[in-house]
Motif scaffolding. Sequence first.
Motif, PDB file in Angstrom:
ATOM      1  N   SER A  29      95.924  63.563-100.494  1.00  0.00           N
ATOM      2  CA  SER A  29      95.140  62.666 -99.644  1.00  0.00           C
ATOM      3  C   SER A  29      93.643  62.914 -99.843  1.00  0.00           C
ATOM      4  O   SER A  29      93.234  63.957-100.367  1.00  0.00           O
ATOM      5  CB  SER A  29      95.501  62.891 -98.174  1.00  0.00           C
ATOM      6  N   GLY A  83      91.552  63.518 -97.504  1.00  0.00           N
ATOM      7  CA  GLY A  83      91.202  64.654 -96.653  1.00  0.00           C
ATOM      8  C   GLY A  83      91.523  65.981 -97.315  1.00  0.00           C
ATOM      9  O   GLY A  83      90.745  66.942 -97.209  1.00  0.00           O
ATOM     10  N   GLN A  84      92.653  66.039 -97.991  1.00  0.00           N
ATOM     11  CA  GLN A  84      93.018  67.268 -98.697  1.00  0.00           C
ATOM     12  C   GLN A  84      92.037  67.543 -99.837  1.00  0.00           C
ATOM     13  O   GLN A  84      91.587  68.672-100.026  1.00  0.00           O
ATOM     14  CB  GLN A  84      94.442  67.173 -99.238  1.00  0.00           C
ATOM     15  N   VAL A  90      88.732  68.968 -98.649  1.00  0.00           N
ATOM     16  CA  VAL A  90      88.772  70.414 -98.378  1.00  0.00           C
ATOM     17  C   VAL A  90      88.587  71.188 -99.680  1.00  0.00           C
ATOM     18  O   VAL A  90      87.794  72.131 -99.747  1.00  0.00           O
ATOM     19  CB  VAL A  90      90.083  70.810 -97.663  1.00  0.00           C
ATOM     20  N   GLU A 129      84.481  69.464 -91.970  1.00  0.00           N
ATOM     21  CA  GLU A 129      85.166  68.198 -92.207  1.00  0.00           C
ATOM     22  C   GLU A 129      85.292  67.348 -90.945  1.00  0.00           C
ATOM     23  O   GLU A 129      85.886  66.271 -90.970  1.00  0.00           O
ATOM     24  CB  GLU A 129      86.542  68.449 -92.826  1.00  0.00           C
ATOM     25  N   SER A 183      94.497  70.276 -86.887  1.00  0.00           N
ATOM     26  CA  SER A 183      94.598  69.330 -87.994  1.00  0.00           C
ATOM     27  C   SER A 183      94.243  70.025 -89.311  1.00  0.00           C
ATOM     28  O   SER A 183      94.935  69.848 -90.328  1.00  0.00           O
ATOM     29  CB  SER A 183      93.685  68.133 -87.754  1.00  0.00           C
ATOM     30  N   MET A 184      93.179  70.814 -89.297  1.00  0.00           N
ATOM     31  CA  MET A 184      92.776  71.529 -90.509  1.00  0.00           C
ATOM     32  C   MET A 184      93.841  72.550 -90.896  1.00  0.00           C
ATOM     33  O   MET A 184      94.111  72.753 -92.081  1.00  0.00           O
ATOM     34  CB  MET A 184      91.429  72.212 -90.318  1.00  0.00           C
ATOM     35  N   ARG A 224      97.052  72.271 -90.545  1.00  0.00           N
ATOM     36  CA  ARG A 224      98.114  71.529 -91.245  1.00  0.00           C
ATOM     37  C   ARG A 224      97.691  71.227 -92.684  1.00  0.00           C
ATOM     38  O   ARG A 224      98.476  71.400 -93.624  1.00  0.00           O
ATOM     39  CB  ARG A 224      98.457  70.236 -90.502  1.00  0.00           C
ATOM     40  N   THR A 225      96.448  70.782 -92.846  1.00  0.00           N
ATOM     41  CA  THR A 225      95.953  70.467 -94.187  1.00  0.00           C
ATOM     42  C   THR A 225      95.937  71.711 -95.064  1.00  0.00           C
ATOM     43  O   THR A 225      96.401  71.687 -96.212  1.00  0.00           O
ATOM     44  CB  THR A 225      94.536  69.854 -94.104  1.00  0.00           C
ATOM     45  N   LEU A 229      98.031  72.523 -98.547  1.00  0.00           N
ATOM     46  CA  LEU A 229      97.326  72.896 -99.774  1.00  0.00           C
ATOM     47  C   LEU A 229      97.769  74.276-100.266  1.00  0.00           C
ATOM     48  O   LEU A 229      97.892  74.508-101.471  1.00  0.00           O
ATOM     49  CB  LEU A 229      95.810  72.862 -99.555  1.00  0.00           C
TER      50      LEU A 229
END
Length: 153
Positions: free
Chosen positions: A45, A47-48, A51, A70, A76-77, A79-80, A84
């Motif tokens: 994504s 968002g990924q 990061v 971010e 939420s971070m 989970r991301t 990753l």
Amino acid sequence: MNDRVDESPLTDNSHDFSAAASELRMATFRLARRLRAQRAVDTMSDGQFAVLAALTVHGAHTLGQLADRERVTAPSMNRTVSLLEEAGYITRIPDAADRRRVSIDLTDFGRTIVDETVRRRDAFVEEALAELTPDERDTLARAALIMRKVADR
């Protein structure tokens, strides 16, 4: 690339900038969408990738620092970062002085993904620039400086 650019609301001398703002916004988003599509991993994504890019540019961060950078919540971070990490793009490094503190950094594989994505995106822009006239390339070079000025305000 045959769009006419000589009759644009961006060059209108009136003081109503709404049409110019709309034109610039739409062109910027369309180009951004095309650039985002140029990536090394299709399933990652935006968002990924953001990061991974932040870690590339700014170095290791804590989870909270990444969330702040971010502008997302810590859960939420988390989970991301977990996704990753499972994919092998990042690693968590315990702080030697404070075992409660963990830094997040890129793995070599993560760095490779960022480098390849950047290479693909640059190649996309280079190919587009090659199709333009020298005057159009000069205009875009000047516009890039102005767009950065707008983005930095």
